[in-house]
Design a protein around this motif. Structure first.
Motif, short mmCIF file in Angstrom:
data_model
loop_
_atom_site.label_atom_id
_atom_site.label_comp_id
_atom_site.label_asym_id
_atom_site.label_seq_id
_atom_site.Cartn_x
_atom_site.Cartn_y
_atom_site.Cartn_z
N ARG A 19 24.81 31.04 44.05
CA ARG A 19 24.58 29.64 43.65
C ARG A 19 25.88 28.98 43.22
NH1 ARG A 19 18.98 29.86 40.18
NH2 ARG A 19 17.83 31.17 41.63
N CYS A 20 26.75 29.75 42.62
CA CYS A 20 28.06 29.22 42.23
C CYS A 20 28.81 28.71 43.46
CB CYS A 20 28.87 30.29 41.51
SG CYS A 20 29.07 31.82 42.45
N TRP A 21 28.81 29.53 44.49
CA TRP A 21 29.51 29.19 45.73
C TRP A 21 28.87 27.97 46.39
CZ3 TRP A 21 27.82 29.16 50.81
CH2 TRP A 21 28.82 29.06 51.77
N ASN A 29 34.97 32.30 44.92
CA ASN A 29 35.15 33.12 46.13
C ASN A 29 34.27 34.37 46.04
OD1 ASN A 29 37.19 31.51 47.39
ND2 ASN A 29 38.57 32.20 45.78
N LEU A 30 33.55 34.61 47.13
CA LEU A 30 32.66 35.76 47.19
C LEU A 30 33.21 36.79 48.17
CD1 LEU A 30 29.20 33.95 47.44
CD2 LEU A 30 30.58 34.42 45.40
N ASP A 31 32.81 38.04 47.97
CA ASP A 31 33.23 39.07 48.92
C ASP A 31 32.27 39.06 50.12
OD1 ASP A 31 30.91 40.44 48.20
OD2 ASP A 31 31.95 41.91 46.94
N GLU A 33 29.86 40.76 50.87
CA GLU A 33 28.45 41.00 50.56
C GLU A 33 27.87 39.93 49.64
OE1 GLU A 33 28.61 45.01 49.12
OE2 GLU A 33 28.54 45.81 51.17
N GLY A 34 28.66 38.92 49.34
CA GLY A 34 28.16 37.79 48.57
C GLY A 34 28.30 37.91 47.07
N TYR A 35 29.12 38.84 46.63
CA TYR A 35 29.36 38.99 45.19
C TYR A 35 30.66 38.30 44.80
CZ TYR A 35 25.63 42.45 45.08
OH TYR A 35 24.42 43.07 45.17
N ILE A 36 30.67 37.77 43.59
CA ILE A 36 31.86 37.06 43.12
C ILE A 36 33.05 38.02 43.00
CG2 ILE A 36 31.36 37.37 40.63
CD1 ILE A 36 32.46 34.02 41.91
N LEU A 37 34.20 37.53 43.37
CA LEU A 37 35.41 38.35 43.26
C LEU A 37 35.86 38.40 41.81
CD1 LEU A 37 37.44 37.13 46.38
CD2 LEU A 37 36.08 39.22 46.15
N PRO A 59 22.20 32.34 37.56
CA PRO A 59 21.06 32.80 36.75
C PRO A 59 21.35 34.06 35.97
CG PRO A 59 20.69 33.28 39.07
CD PRO A 59 21.96 32.49 39.00
N GLU A 60 22.42 34.76 36.31
CA GLU A 60 22.76 36.01 35.62
C GLU A 60 23.76 35.77 34.49
OE1 GLU A 60 21.01 38.52 36.48
OE2 GLU A 60 20.24 37.71 38.36
N ARG A 61 24.19 34.53 34.33
CA ARG A 61 25.22 34.20 33.33
C ARG A 61 26.48 35.04 33.52
NH1 ARG A 61 22.86 31.03 29.16
NH2 ARG A 61 20.61 31.00 29.29
N ALA A 62 26.85 35.18 34.76
CA ALA A 62 28.04 35.97 35.08
C ALA A 62 29.32 35.15 34.95
CB ALA A 62 27.92 36.54 36.50
N LEU A 63 29.18 33.83 34.83
CA LEU A 63 30.34 32.95 34.82
C LEU A 63 30.41 32.21 33.48
CD1 LEU A 63 29.76 31.60 38.40
CD2 LEU A 63 31.39 33.37 37.71
N GLU A 64 31.40 32.54 32.72
CA GLU A 64 31.54 31.98 31.37
C GLU A 64 32.63 30.90 31.38
OE1 GLU A 64 33.11 33.64 27.05
OE2 GLU A 64 32.43 35.05 28.57
#
Ligand code: F3S
Length: 68
Positions: A19-21, A29-31, A33-37, A59-64
């Motif tokens: 969703r960020c992308w 930027n995603l790798d 497989e679609g995961y954030i670098l 939704p995972e709050r991975a980006l602060e």
């Protein structure tokens, strides 16, 4: 260049929702497989709106968002 906003990436929390992308493909930027670098993202002033939208869309709050 000075940055006021930095996105701290918590890669262990990323589940590949992308969703960020979708909000800001130039910033997040995603790798293959679609995961954030990994690595913090320094955001230019002109990109702050899209960067914050992208970070808040995770939704995972991975980006602060870190504003100093
Ligand atoms: Fe990962 Fe969240 Fe983006 S799960 S791909 S950081 S929307």
């Amino acid at each position: 260049m000075e940055y006021r906003m930095r996105i701290i990436v918590h890669t262990a929390k990323c589940q590949g929702h992308a969703r960020c992308w979708a909000q800001a493909p130039e910033i997040f930027n995603l790798d293959d497989e679609g995961y954030i670098l990994p690595g913090a993202i320094d955001v230019e002033e002109k990109d702050e709106l899209f960067a914050s939208r992208g970070a808040r869309s995770c939704p995972e709050r991975a980006l602060e968002i870190d504003c100093t």
